[in-house]
Design a protein around this motif. Structure first.
Motif, PDB file in Angstrom:
ATOM      1  N   LYS A 177       0.727  -1.302   0.043  1.00  5.71           N
ATOM      2  CA  LYS A 177       0.039  -0.138  -0.183  1.00  5.71           C
ATOM      3  C   LYS A 177       0.862   1.523   0.038  1.00  5.71           C
ATOM      4  N   ILE A 178       1.876   1.217   0.820  1.00  5.99           N
ATOM      5  CA  ILE A 178       3.047   2.295   0.767  1.00  5.99           C
ATOM      6  C   ILE A 178       3.261   2.628  -0.587  1.00  5.99           C
ATOM      7  N   ARG A 179       3.886   1.431  -1.282  1.00  9.86           N
ATOM      8  CA  ARG A 179       4.565   1.623  -2.563  1.00  9.86           C
ATOM      9  C   ARG A 179       3.721   2.177  -3.633  1.00  9.86           C
ATOM     10  N   ALA A 180       2.368   1.740  -3.311  1.00  6.54           N
ATOM     11  CA  ALA A 180       1.574   2.201  -4.422  1.00  6.54           C
ATOM     12  C   ALA A 180       0.870   3.480  -4.211  1.00  6.54           C
ATOM     13  N   ALA A 181       1.210   4.188  -2.971  1.00 13.44           N
ATOM     14  CA  ALA A 181       0.565   5.383  -2.726  1.00 13.44           C
ATOM     15  C   ALA A 181       1.262   6.526  -3.566  1.00 13.44           C
ATOM     16  N   SER A 182       0.597   7.696  -3.775  1.00 14.51           N
ATOM     17  CA  SER A 182       1.097   8.673  -4.374  1.00 14.51           C
ATOM     18  C   SER A 182       2.020   9.474  -3.628  1.00 14.51           C
ATOM     19  N   PRO A 183       2.884  10.166  -3.837  1.00 20.74           N
ATOM     20  CA  PRO A 183       3.630  11.133  -2.911  1.00 20.74           C
ATOM     21  C   PRO A 183       3.023  11.809  -2.088  1.00 20.74           C
ATOM     22  N   GLU A 184       1.737  12.412  -2.514  1.00 23.87           N
ATOM     23  CA  GLU A 184       0.852  13.469  -1.642  1.00 23.87           C
ATOM     24  C   GLU A 184       0.326  12.467  -0.541  1.00 23.87           C
ATOM     25  N   GLN A 185      -0.297  11.302  -0.873  1.00 17.17           N
ATOM     26  CA  GLN A 185      -0.832  10.202  -0.013  1.00 17.17           C
ATOM     27  C   GLN A 185       0.118   9.868   1.030  1.00 17.17           C
ATOM     28  N   ARG A 186       1.239   9.846   0.537  1.00 15.86           N
ATOM     29  CA  ARG A 186       2.282   9.327   1.803  1.00 15.86           C
ATOM     30  C   ARG A 186       2.530  10.317   2.859  1.00 15.86           C
ATOM     31  N   LYS A 187       2.309  11.607   2.337  1.00 15.41           N
ATOM     32  CA  LYS A 187       2.907  12.897   3.330  1.00 15.41           C
ATOM     33  C   LYS A 187       1.575  12.718   4.126  1.00 15.41           C
ATOM     34  N   SER A 188       0.129  12.687   3.839  1.00 14.16           N
ATOM     35  CA  SER A 188      -0.924  12.807   4.644  1.00 14.16           C
ATOM     36  C   SER A 188      -1.358  11.848   5.602  1.00 14.16           C
ATOM     37  N   GLU A 189      -0.505  10.656   5.312  1.00 18.07           N
ATOM     38  CA  GLU A 189      -1.027   9.652   6.464  1.00 18.07           C
ATOM     39  C   GLU A 189       0.265   9.411   7.452  1.00 18.07           C
TER      40      GLU A 189
END
Length: 142
Positions: A130-142
């Motif tokens: 899930k982390i690898r598939a997330a966009s950079p924006e999604q990674r910052k928000s969670e």
């Protein structure tokens, strides 16, 4: 007197059998007080043997290589285990990656530990995907 001279060496013997394997050479790789060690032996009719001595149990790798007859490309496989004194058995119906390693307490306990940790490791792998598939924006928000 240096402590290395006081260390008592013990012997090990690894007997392996890999059925249906096109591998021709097996390698044993580990580190000891002298640094990285690499031993090799020929695989004959799927069987191989390593023997030697060591000062204490060590993490190790058994590595096999084979050449794909269709592409002529060399492939390597490996299995992590603990090298310690005594007799160690390695068996697989097809490849080193699927090998079962038995014959000494550390490897027997390690096999039990891997089984016990399998559910946790599976959850961790799902999380990592899930982390690898997330966009950079999604990674910052969670």
């Amino acid at each position: 007197m240096p402590s290395a001279l006081l260390a008592q060496l013990s012997t090990y013997k690894i007997k392996g059998k890999i059925g249906n394997s096109a591998s021709r050479i097996a390698y044993l790789k580990y580190k000891n007080a002298e640094g990285e060690q690499l031993d090799s032996t020929k695989i004959k009719n799927g069987a191989f043997i390593f023997a030697g001595s060591l000062d204490q149990p060590r993490p190790a790798l058994l590595i096999t290589t084979r050449i794909d007859p269709k592409t002529n490309i060399k492939h390597a496989g490996y299995k992590e285990f603990y090298l310690e004194s005594g007799n160690i058995s390695v068996f697989s119906p097809d490849s080193i990656e699927n090998a079962q390693i038995t014959g000494n307490l550390i490897n027997n306990d390690n096999a039990k530990l891997k089984i016990a940790l399998a559910p946790v490791n599976a959850k961790q792998e799902l999380f990592n995907k899930k982390i690898r598939a997330a966009s950079p924006e999604q990674r910052k928000s969670e």
